[in-house]
Design an enzyme around this catalytic site. Structure first.
Site, PDB file in Angstrom:
ATOM      1  N   ARG A 111      -0.535   9.394   2.451  1.00  0.00           N
ATOM      2  CA  ARG A 111      -1.959   9.715   2.319  1.00  0.00           C
ATOM      3  C   ARG A 111      -2.253  11.208   2.336  1.00  0.00           C
ATOM      4  O   ARG A 111      -3.124  11.680   1.606  1.00  0.00           O
ATOM      5  CB  ARG A 111      -2.748   9.040   3.449  1.00  0.00           C
ATOM      6  CG  ARG A 111      -2.961   7.562   3.231  1.00  0.00           C
ATOM      7  CD  ARG A 111      -3.740   6.953   4.377  1.00  0.00           C
ATOM      8  NE  ARG A 111      -4.045   5.561   4.091  1.00  0.00           N
ATOM      9  CZ  ARG A 111      -4.630   4.741   4.957  1.00  0.00           C
ATOM     10  NH1 ARG A 111      -4.979   5.191   6.145  1.00  0.00           N
ATOM     11  NH2 ARG A 111      -4.876   3.483   4.632  1.00  0.00           N
ATOM     12  N   GLU A 138       0.842  -1.187   0.000  1.00  0.00           N
ATOM     13  CA  GLU A 138       0.000   0.000   0.000  1.00  0.00           C
ATOM     14  C   GLU A 138       0.882   1.244   0.000  1.00  0.00           C
ATOM     15  O   GLU A 138       2.115   1.146   0.039  1.00  0.00           O
ATOM     16  CB  GLU A 138      -0.962  -0.026   1.191  1.00  0.00           C
ATOM     17  CG  GLU A 138      -1.948  -1.197   1.128  1.00  0.00           C
ATOM     18  CD  GLU A 138      -2.925  -1.231   2.276  1.00  0.00           C
ATOM     19  OE1 GLU A 138      -3.049  -0.218   2.984  1.00  0.00           O
ATOM     20  OE2 GLU A 138      -3.566  -2.282   2.475  1.00  0.00           O
ATOM     21  N   HIS A 141     -10.601  10.172   8.208  1.00  0.00           N
ATOM     22  CA  HIS A 141     -10.447   8.728   8.329  1.00  0.00           C
ATOM     23  C   HIS A 141      -9.852   8.287   9.664  1.00  0.00           C
ATOM     24  O   HIS A 141     -10.333   7.341  10.271  1.00  0.00           O
ATOM     25  CB  HIS A 141      -9.554   8.236   7.194  1.00  0.00           C
ATOM     26  CG  HIS A 141      -9.361   6.755   7.135  1.00  0.00           C
ATOM     27  ND1 HIS A 141     -10.417   5.871   7.055  1.00  0.00           N
ATOM     28  CD2 HIS A 141      -8.228   5.991   7.151  1.00  0.00           C
ATOM     29  CE1 HIS A 141      -9.950   4.634   7.009  1.00  0.00           C
ATOM     30  NE2 HIS A 141      -8.626   4.678   7.084  1.00  0.00           N
TER      31      HIS A 141
END
Length: 508
Positions: free
Chosen positions: A268, A110, A328
């Site tokens: 992110r 990821e 998030h």
């Protein structure tokens, strides 16, 4: 010892199981039903299994890099050193992580990981698989489970936490214990758009603040880059980009390389800001293009995402799907040491509610489930050890900043108004004026609030307290770092401001 665990995600369930196995009398309290929290929704996996070219040291370096250099090296070392053992424990309890045809654990990659080191279960249903197994394990023990009970306060006696106060329906209750382990999760519902389930209203952090526990790093709120921009918030796992999916603007260009050489696999915070800017510039969400993976692979590797996107009218094997960021994960929280101990004796914190120092300014993908398992086990092991106070932060999150409200007159309080205010002013892109306006508005609302008596009112009070603490912390940090981005205070090159301050999702 008589132990209370509040919260039933991976951190709380792990702590409860380890405490029970150590011979303690354990009561587990959860706001909803077992399995209702964020863990069961986690599509990503658990980082910590290393191939021949990988190592715990490289995982630590990636964690520190994603955290913009603000992660605590000692906490990161604990995370990566004990990760494999916790994954092995999950396997032993019955979690069926995905495997290759040869029977080895299938490893995925990821964003911001330099290697494939993440294990998944059911493709994109890792959290559900873990939650199901751990809940079954708890049900098979002598652990007392209390469901549908809201934490309202910590009971403090002679300088130590000795229990909790609960609201169960319309009835107030008080439970006493030798120690309390908070595992209540984050505060995603501070924001108008979030991946978090409805119960994530910061109850544990707020209770700890009222009790006088130190908190830190509340300004570091992670926004996941890719939420399906159609219907209720639905997360499109970072693993999709890890498998090769790309982000495209209206012309079909991979725009994220304008912000970072790693493009779609940048940290992110960088990817989220790049998406926000591009969506604002073109007036509509950007596209996530997974067509190169093919329908068969998408259905097999990401069955949940495949089903939901098709239910909402998209065939992602044939067309890019619209995506946008949403709140998030909270990197900050209750300050703890490496064993989950807080600054109040008798009070532990584990999982997203805690500020262990692992995540710094930005969490590395697939470190959250790992952190919950590692530090949940460590807290249980430390229950009988002499108390060692966690280090206090350099400044209190509730410091009473003197601010001048330079924004419009505050509307009447509602949760929706608070969430929109936080999204606009304390979200992805922040300014001094916006933070001052948010702080002044929240204080006006808090000053006129009445004493809460219902579950909703308690949640609103918790959100108001955390909104003030978050806006104050963001105002304190005058430079941009990680997920905290000040467009008016020396922001790095990826911070070109959007055309408007309003929510990107207003164009959806």
């Amino acid at each position: 010892m008589n132990i209370l665990v509040v919260g039933s995600g991976i951190a709380g369930l792990t702590a409860a199981l380890h405490a029970d196995e150590a011979g303690h009398a354990v009561t587990l309290v959860t706001k909803g039903a077992l399995g209702d929290g964020s863990t069961g929704l986690a599509q990503g996996g658990v980082a910590g299994i290393y191939g021949p070219d990988d190592s715990a040291q490289q995982h630590a370096a990636d964690t520190m890099g994603a955290g913009a250099g603000l992660s605590d090296p000692a906490a990161v070392d604990v995370l990566v050193a004990e990760g494999a053992e916790r994954i092995a424990e999950l396997i032993a309890r019955g979690v069926g992580f995905d495997r290759t045809a040869e029977g080895a654990l299938q490893l995925g990659r990821e964003a911001a990981h330099r290697h494939a080191r993440i294990v998944h279960a059911g493709g994109d249903a890792t959290g559900a698989a873990i939650s199901t197994v751990l809940i079954a394990a708890v049900r098979g023990t002598a652990i007392t489970v209390i469901e549908h009970a809201l934490l309202t306060e910590l009971v403090v006696a002679e300088g130590a936490v000795r229990g909790i106060r609960l609201l169960r329906g319309t009835e107030n209750d008080e439970l006493h214990a030798d120690a309390v382990i908070l595992a209540t999760g984050g505060a995603g519902h501070l924001y108008a758009h979030t991946t978090n389930p409805a119960g994530t209203t910061g109850d544990g952090i707020a209770a700890a603040l009222r009790a006088g526990a130190a908190v830190a790093d509340l300004e570091f709120v992670q926004f996941h880059p890719t939420i399906l921009a159609s219907g209720p918030a639905f997360l499109i796992s970072e693993a999709v980009r890890g498998e090769g999916a790309t982000l495209l603007d209206d012309s079909g260009r991979r725009f994220t390389f304008d912000s970072h050489p790693d493009g779609e696999l940048a940290p992110r915070d960088v990817v989220s800001r790049a998406i926000a800017r591009q969506a604002s510039a073109q007036g509509r969400p950007v596209g996530l293009d997974a067509r190169m993976l093919g329908a068969e692979t998408l259905a097999a590797r990401f069955p949940t995402i495949d089903r939901v996107t098709r239910e909402r009218g998209f065939d992602w094997s044939r067309e890019p799907i619209p995506v946008t960021p949403a709140a998030h994960y909270l990197m900050g929280g209750i300050v703890t040491d490496l064993d989950g101990r807080t600054t109040i004796p008798g009070l532990f914190a584990v999982g997203e509610v805690a500020r262990t120092g692992v995540h710094g300014a930005n969490r590395l993908a697939s470190n959250s489930l790992l952190e919950g398992a590692v530090f949940g086990a460590r807290a249980a092991a430390a229950l009988t050890l002499p108390w060692r106070l966690a280090p206090a932060p350099t400044r209190a999150a509730t410091e009473r900043h003197r601010v001048e409200d330079r924004g419009p007159v505050a509307p009447t309080f509602s949760r929706a108004a608070l969430q929109q205010l936080m999204w606009d002013e304390v979200g992805l892109l922040r300014t001094d004026d916006g933070l001052a306006h948010a702080l002044a508005t929240v204080r006006k609302w808090a000053a006129s609030a009445s004493k809460p008596t219902t579950t909703t009112a308690h949640e609103d009070a918790n959100l108001l307290l955390l909104a003030e603490a978050t806006a104050a912390a963001a105002s304190d940090r005058t430079v941009s770092v990680g997920a905290h981005h000040r467009v008016d205070a020396g922001a790095p090159a990826d911070a070109a401001p959007p055309r408007t301050r309003s929510s990107i999702l207003e164009t959806v």
